[in-house]
Design an enzyme around this catalytic site. Sequence first.
Site, short mmCIF file in Angstrom:
data_model
loop_
_atom_site.label_atom_id
_atom_site.label_comp_id
_atom_site.label_asym_id
_atom_site.label_seq_id
_atom_site.Cartn_x
_atom_site.Cartn_y
_atom_site.Cartn_z
CG ASP A 53 14.48 2.48 -57.97
OD1 ASP A 53 15.53 3.09 -58.43
OD2 ASP A 53 13.36 2.16 -58.60
CE LYS A 75 15.40 9.49 -59.68
NZ LYS A 75 15.28 8.06 -59.95
CG MET A 193 5.86 8.70 -53.07
SD MET A 193 6.44 9.20 -54.93
CE MET A 193 5.31 8.80 -55.71
C1 LIG Z 1 8.17 5.79 -55.73
S1 LIG Z 1 6.72 5.37 -55.15
C2 LIG Z 1 6.86 3.70 -55.98
C3 LIG Z 1 5.45 2.83 -55.82
C4 LIG Z 1 5.61 1.43 -56.40
N1 LIG Z 1 6.11 1.43 -57.90
C5 LIG Z 1 4.50 0.59 -56.06
O1 LIG Z 1 4.12 0.27 -57.14
O2 LIG Z 1 4.36 0.21 -55.13
C6 LIG Z 1 7.28 5.13 -53.57
C7 LIG Z 1 5.95 5.11 -52.54
O3 LIG Z 1 5.48 3.92 -52.63
C8 LIG Z 1 4.65 3.41 -51.23
N2 LIG Z 1 5.34 2.04 -50.77
C9 LIG Z 1 6.10 1.40 -51.68
N3 LIG Z 1 6.21 0.29 -50.68
C10 LIG Z 1 5.97 0.57 -49.75
C11 LIG Z 1 5.98 -0.20 -48.65
N4 LIG Z 1 6.21 -1.59 -48.39
N5 LIG Z 1 5.18 0.14 -47.51
C12 LIG Z 1 4.46 1.35 -47.40
N6 LIG Z 1 4.54 2.26 -48.64
C13 LIG Z 1 5.10 1.87 -49.65
C14 LIG Z 1 5.25 4.71 -50.39
O4 LIG Z 1 4.02 5.76 -50.24
C15 LIG Z 1 6.35 5.23 -50.97
O5 LIG Z 1 6.31 6.66 -50.68
#
Ligand SMILES: C[S@@+](CC[C@H](N)C(=O)[O-])C[C@H]1O[C@@H](n2cnc3c(N)ncnc32)[C@H](O)[C@@H]1O
Length: 273
Positions: A53, A75, A193
Site C-alpha cells: 500500500d 490508493k 483519516m
Molecule cells: C487507511 S488507514 C490505515 C490504518 C492502519 N491500518 C493502522 O492500523 O494504522 C490510514 C490512516 O491511518 C493513520 N496513519 C497510519 N499511519 C500513520 C502515521 N505513521 N502517522 C500518522 N497517521 C497514520 C492516518 O490517519 C491515515 O490517514
Amino acid sequence: MPLSLKEAAGGACAGPSGPASSVYLVGVGPGDVELLTVKALRLMRDADLVLYDRLISPEVLSMVGPQAAMLYVGKEAGLHTRPQEEIHRLLHLYAHAGKSVVRLKGGDPTVFGRGGEELEYLEARGVPVQIVPGITAASGIAAALRVPLTHRDYADSVRFVTGHARSENSAPVAERYRWEVLSDPSQTLVVYMGLSTLPQFADGLLQAGLDASTPAVAVQDGTTATQRVVAAPLGGLATAVEEASLASPTLVVIGRVEARALLDSLKAGGRLR
Ligand SMILES: C[S@@+](CC[C@H](N)C(=O)[O-])C[C@H]1O[C@@H](n2cnc3c(N)ncnc32)[C@H](O)[C@@H]1O
C-alpha cells in the site's frame, strides 16, 4: 534477481485452478522499521510476491527479500488507483501459483485497512488466509509521544473512529456519528483519516458537550524521521492543524491522556490557542 509479476503468477495466469497457497495479510506498523514484528519480517524476507500500500515506508519495503516481485496497489486521493475488486482478484490469482503471497498493510491489517474485505473475498473462494497483526498507528504514535491510550485516572476506554466516510455516503459529518458516544470525556478518541473533516468533526464533539479545553494532538508521519506534532486544546485544534499545514497521513488523538503531549508542546515553545 527478483521474479517478474508474470513469473510470480506462474501457471495461474490462465486463471485459478487447483489448490491455493496461503495469502498472508501482514501489518507492518506505522512506519518505524523497528516496529515490525519478527513474523512480518520473516514473511517479507521469504515472499515471492509482495503487494503493498501507499503508507508503507521505504525503510520497511527495503526489508523485502531481493527475490520478490513487488506490486504497488496503493490508493491515493484524487488519483486513478487500482479498485479494491482488482486487488481481490490479483490476490486470488497469485494464490493459485503456489508462490508465497504477502499483502503488506500499514499499521494493523484489520484496523481501517480493508483486511476484512480481502479475508472474506479469499476465504469465500477457498484460499487460506493468515493475518499477521501489526502495531496500529494509534499505539505507535501514543508510544512515540509518551502518552498512554488509557489511564486509570483519565480514560477508562479508547475508541478508534474513521473521519473518512465511504464514497457512497454523502451525509454531512454532523449526521454521520453518534456524537453522544464520541464525546465521552473519560474516553480517548483516536481519529484515523480525519484531516479533511477535522473542523466539522471537532465542532460535532464541542456541540455534544465535550469541553473545548480537552487536550488534543494531531500527528503527521508518526514514528518516522519526518514526524510532525501539533498539540492544542480541542477548541483550537482545527485552526492549529491548518496553520501548520499538516498533510496525510495524520492521526488525531483527543482526550485527557493527551495533556502530557500538550504540556510538552508548550514547553517546546508552542502556545495555547
Ligand atoms: C487507511 S488507514 C490505515 C490504518 C492502519 N491500518 C493502522 O492500523 O494504522 C490510514 C490512516 O491511518 C493513520 N496513519 C497510519 N499511519 C500513520 C502515521 N505513521 N502517522 C500518522 N497517521 C497514520 C492516518 O490517519 C491515515 O490517514
